[in-house]
Design a protein around this motif. Structure first.
Motif, PDB file in Angstrom:
ATOM      1  N   GLU A  69       0.952  -0.951   0.083  1.00 10.13           N
ATOM      2  CA  GLU A  69      -0.078   0.423  -0.278  1.00 10.13           C
ATOM      3  C   GLU A  69       0.745   1.200   0.064  1.00 10.13           C
ATOM      4  N   ASP A  70       2.026   1.394   0.741  1.00 10.41           N
ATOM      5  CA  ASP A  70       2.674   2.609   1.090  1.00 10.41           C
ATOM      6  C   ASP A  70       4.265   2.567  -0.307  1.00 10.41           C
ATOM      7  N   ALA A  71       4.497   1.657  -0.603  1.00 18.87           N
ATOM      8  CA  ALA A  71       5.282   1.732  -1.952  1.00 18.87           C
ATOM      9  C   ALA A  71       4.229   1.619  -2.750  1.00 18.87           C
ATOM     10  N   VAL A  72       3.285   1.528  -3.317  1.00 17.68           N
ATOM     11  CA  VAL A  72       2.284   2.127  -4.559  1.00 17.68           C
ATOM     12  C   VAL A  72       2.391   3.727  -3.927  1.00 17.68           C
ATOM     13  N   TYR A  73       1.629   3.891  -2.907  1.00 17.62           N
ATOM     14  CA  TYR A  73       1.325   5.658  -2.773  1.00 17.62           C
ATOM     15  C   TYR A  73       3.099   6.196  -2.837  1.00 17.62           C
ATOM     16  N   LEU A  74       3.818   5.850  -2.398  1.00 22.65           N
ATOM     17  CA  LEU A  74       4.923   6.702  -2.804  1.00 22.65           C
ATOM     18  C   LEU A  74       5.514   6.377  -4.197  1.00 22.65           C
ATOM     19  N   ALA A  75       5.469   5.445  -5.327  1.00 26.56           N
ATOM     20  CA  ALA A  75       5.708   4.824  -6.372  1.00 26.56           C
ATOM     21  C   ALA A  75       4.811   6.034  -7.381  1.00 26.56           C
ATOM     22  N   LEU A  82      12.517   0.206  -3.462  1.00 30.23           N
ATOM     23  CA  LEU A  82      12.379  -0.552  -2.798  1.00 30.23           C
ATOM     24  C   LEU A  82      11.825  -1.791  -1.941  1.00 30.23           C
ATOM     25  N   ALA A  83      10.559  -2.135  -2.061  1.00 27.56           N
ATOM     26  CA  ALA A  83      10.033  -2.763  -1.029  1.00 27.56           C
ATOM     27  C   ALA A  83       9.941  -3.962  -0.908  1.00 27.56           C
ATOM     28  N   THR A  84       9.879  -4.409   0.574  1.00 25.69           N
ATOM     29  CA  THR A  84      11.261  -5.658   1.208  1.00 25.69           C
ATOM     30  C   THR A  84      10.136  -6.154   2.103  1.00 25.69           C
ATOM     31  N   ASP A  85       9.799  -7.742   2.149  1.00 23.27           N
ATOM     32  CA  ASP A  85       9.064  -8.733   2.619  1.00 23.27           C
ATOM     33  C   ASP A  85       9.887  -9.461   2.801  1.00 23.27           C
ATOM     34  N   PRO A  86       9.401 -10.303   3.786  1.00 21.48           N
ATOM     35  CA  PRO A  86      10.003 -11.785   3.942  1.00 21.48           C
ATOM     36  C   PRO A  86       8.531 -13.057   3.926  1.00 21.48           C
ATOM     37  N   SER A  87       7.439 -12.589   3.545  1.00 23.20           N
ATOM     38  CA  SER A  87       6.032 -13.626   3.231  1.00 23.20           C
ATOM     39  C   SER A  87       5.966 -13.000   1.690  1.00 23.20           C
ATOM     40  N   ALA A  88       6.105 -13.981   1.298  1.00 20.61           N
ATOM     41  CA  ALA A  88       6.172 -14.364  -0.259  1.00 20.61           C
ATOM     42  C   ALA A  88       4.089 -13.931  -0.895  1.00 20.61           C
ATOM     43  N   LYS A  89       3.608 -13.896   0.085  1.00 21.88           N
ATOM     44  CA  LYS A  89       1.689 -13.835  -0.309  1.00 21.88           C
ATOM     45  C   LYS A  89       1.863 -12.434   0.057  1.00 21.88           C
ATOM     46  N   MET A  90       2.444 -12.012   0.645  1.00 19.31           N
ATOM     47  CA  MET A  90       2.055 -10.448   0.890  1.00 19.31           C
ATOM     48  C   MET A  90       2.329  -9.738  -0.101  1.00 19.31           C
ATOM     49  N   ALA A  93       0.515 -10.340  -3.431  1.00 16.50           N
ATOM     50  CA  ALA A  93      -0.572  -9.301  -3.027  1.00 16.50           C
ATOM     51  C   ALA A  93       0.103  -7.719  -3.304  1.00 16.50           C
ATOM     52  N   ALA A  94       1.193  -7.585  -3.024  1.00 14.28           N
ATOM     53  CA  ALA A  94       2.155  -6.337  -3.580  1.00 14.28           C
ATOM     54  C   ALA A  94       2.554  -5.658  -5.006  1.00 14.28           C
ATOM     55  N   ARG A  95       2.331  -7.447  -5.264  1.00  9.05           N
ATOM     56  CA  ARG A  95       3.107  -7.168  -7.097  1.00  9.05           C
ATOM     57  C   ARG A  95       1.716  -6.936  -7.670  1.00  9.05           C
ATOM     58  N   ARG A  96       0.444  -7.580  -7.234  1.00  8.07           N
ATOM     59  CA  ARG A  96      -0.800  -7.156  -8.319  1.00  8.07           C
ATOM     60  C   ARG A  96      -0.990  -5.698  -8.322  1.00  8.07           C
ATOM     61  N   LYS A  97      -0.996  -4.675  -6.531  1.00  8.05           N
ATOM     62  CA  LYS A  97      -1.652  -3.927  -6.495  1.00  8.05           C
ATOM     63  C   LYS A  97      -0.068  -2.966  -7.558  1.00  8.05           C
ATOM     64  N   ALA A  98       0.797  -3.474  -6.960  1.00  8.38           N
ATOM     65  CA  ALA A  98       1.853  -2.158  -7.842  1.00  8.38           C
ATOM     66  C   ALA A  98       1.169  -2.247 -10.026  1.00  8.38           C
ATOM     67  N   THR A  99       1.224  -3.082 -10.299  1.00  9.79           N
ATOM     68  CA  THR A  99       0.830  -3.637 -11.660  1.00  9.79           C
ATOM     69  C   THR A  99      -0.078  -3.222 -11.525  1.00  9.79           C
ATOM     70  N   ASP A 100      -1.284  -2.951 -11.573  1.00  7.94           N
ATOM     71  CA  ASP A 100      -3.017  -2.527 -11.681  1.00  7.94           C
ATOM     72  C   ASP A 100      -3.049  -0.734 -11.007  1.00  7.94           C
ATOM     73  N   ALA A 101      -2.288  -0.398 -10.890  1.00  5.76           N
ATOM     74  CA  ALA A 101      -1.781   0.419  -9.964  1.00  5.76           C
ATOM     75  C   ALA A 101      -0.557   1.680 -11.585  1.00  5.76           C
ATOM     76  N   GLY A 102      -0.175   1.145 -12.464  1.00  2.00           N
ATOM     77  CA  GLY A 102       1.012   1.028 -13.076  1.00  2.00           C
ATOM     78  C   GLY A 102       2.044   1.271 -12.758  1.00  2.00           C
ATOM     79  N   VAL A 103       2.600   0.971 -11.686  1.00  2.00           N
ATOM     80  CA  VAL A 103       3.846   1.666 -11.090  1.00  2.00           C
ATOM     81  C   VAL A 103       5.359   0.853 -11.157  1.00  2.00           C
ATOM     82  N   GLY A 104       5.016  -0.209 -12.404  1.00  2.00           N
ATOM     83  CA  GLY A 104       6.232  -1.235 -12.234  1.00  2.00           C
ATOM     84  C   GLY A 104       7.541  -0.946 -12.555  1.00  2.00           C
ATOM     85  N   GLU A 105       7.566   0.759 -12.495  1.00  2.00           N
ATOM     86  CA  GLU A 105       8.871   1.068 -13.344  1.00  2.00           C
ATOM     87  C   GLU A 105      10.129   1.540 -12.257  1.00  2.00           C
ATOM     88  N   ALA A 106       8.902   1.966 -11.437  1.00  2.00           N
ATOM     89  CA  ALA A 106       9.483   2.915 -10.258  1.00  2.00           C
ATOM     90  C   ALA A 106       9.202   1.923  -8.664  1.00  2.00           C
TER      91      ALA A 106
END
Ligand SMILES: C[S@@+](CC[C@H](N)C(=O)[O-])C[C@H]1O[C@@H](n2cnc3c(N)ncnc32)[C@H](O)[C@@H]1O
Length: 274
Positions: A69-75, A82-90, A93-106
């Motif tokens: 949520e915050d990574a997309v907000y900042l992008a 560079l957003a990191t997390d130890p949870s593969a499932k989290m 979800a973050a990757r889907r959100k970034a794709t939907d938001a169109g911020v994949g480059e950033a």
């Protein structure tokens, strides 16, 4: 900026249990917390400080990004993250959100716990590091994390940390009114609390400051969720949305006053690199 590899390519952690524990939360996390009245009000308080401290073009390292949520907000605001997390499932979800938001480059994602920062090779690769809503309460020792951040963030850069607080006015009130006195003081238990195989710690503020010395200087602290209720009071908050809005305004005006800082569900700390 450090060129991140794709999420899941490598995983560095000394606390593997934390990532697994949060996997089971990933599917419902946004509905249960991010989109809740209480979660939104608490996150808005953090976003105000991100706006105040970060600028377009900044390179930001996020620890424990959850569903992004915050990574997309900042992008979206022109930062490279560079957003990191130890949870593969989290991270999924973050990757889907970034794709939907169109911020994949950033926005790059990497599976990594805070204890694994030594794997990022480039010194001074970031202008700022950030961690929201208790991710670092899962780290066993903050001192090595602070040392790695001092290597990765350029001199003059900032670290913004939102940690779970230790003394929480709402929690005492809530659990005492519900006849659960042991839950009211649960955050004070020595060593913290076991949670789904992970351990959540509630270090006193002075211990956090000590862990960040000498490279980091605490320049601001604020309470988050001192008047705004915590997420388990969401059913109550839904019945009283106007009161929650009033409490959020009150919190905004008083957030840096000493008792408000210390009695929140979270505490928001801003460090500057010496
Ligand atoms: C309560 S969630 C917060 C997620 C996100 N920061 C947010 O604002 O919604 C805590 C996150 O911390 C992550 N986490 C757990 N242990 C961690 C550790 N040792 N280092 C970094 N992140 C960790 C979890 O996987 C989870 O995504």
């Amino acid at each position: 900026m450090t060129q991140p590899r794709s999420a899941g390519e490598s995983f560095v952690s000394t606390t593997p249990a934390a990532g697994d524990a949060f996997d089971s939360l990933a599917a419902d996390y946004d509905q249960a917390f991010t989109q809740s009245i209480t979660g939104r009000a608490q996150r808005e308080a953090v976003h105000r400080r991100l706006e105040a401290r970060l600028a377009v073009g900044d390179r930001v390292l996020e620890l424990g990004c959850g569903t992004g949520e915050d990574a997309v907000y900042l992008a979206r605001r022109g930062m490279t993250v560079l957003a990191t997390d130890p949870s593969a499932k989290m991270l999924e979800a973050a990757r889907r959100k970034a794709t939907d938001a169109g911020v994949g480059e950033a926005l790059a994602l990497r599976r990594m716990a805070a204890e694994g920062l030594a794997a990022l090779p480039d010194d001074h690769a970031f202008d700022a590091a950030f961690s929201n809503f208790g991710a670092l309460n899962c780290a066993a020792d903050l001192a090595p994390v602070a040392r790695e951040l001092a290597r990765l963030v350029r001199p003059g850069g900032v670290v913004i940390l939102c940690l779970l607080g230790r003394w929480t006015a709402w929690e005492w009130l809530w659990f005492l009114l519900h006849g659960q006195p042991r839950s009211a003081v649960r955050r004070l238990r020595p060593g913290g609390l076991p949670w789904r195989g992970a351990q959540v710690r509630y270090p006193p503020l002075r211990q956090v400051r000590r862990a960040f010395r000498p490279a980091w200087r605490l320049v601001r602290s604020a309470g988050v969720g001192t008047f705004v209720p915590p997420s388990y009071a969401e059913p109550w908050a839904r019945r009283h949305p106007r009161l929650v809005a009033t409490l959020a305004r009150l919190e905004r005006r008083t957030e840096t006053l000493s008792p408000v800082v210390r009695l929140g569900d979270h505490v928001l700390l801003e460090f500057e690199r010496s």
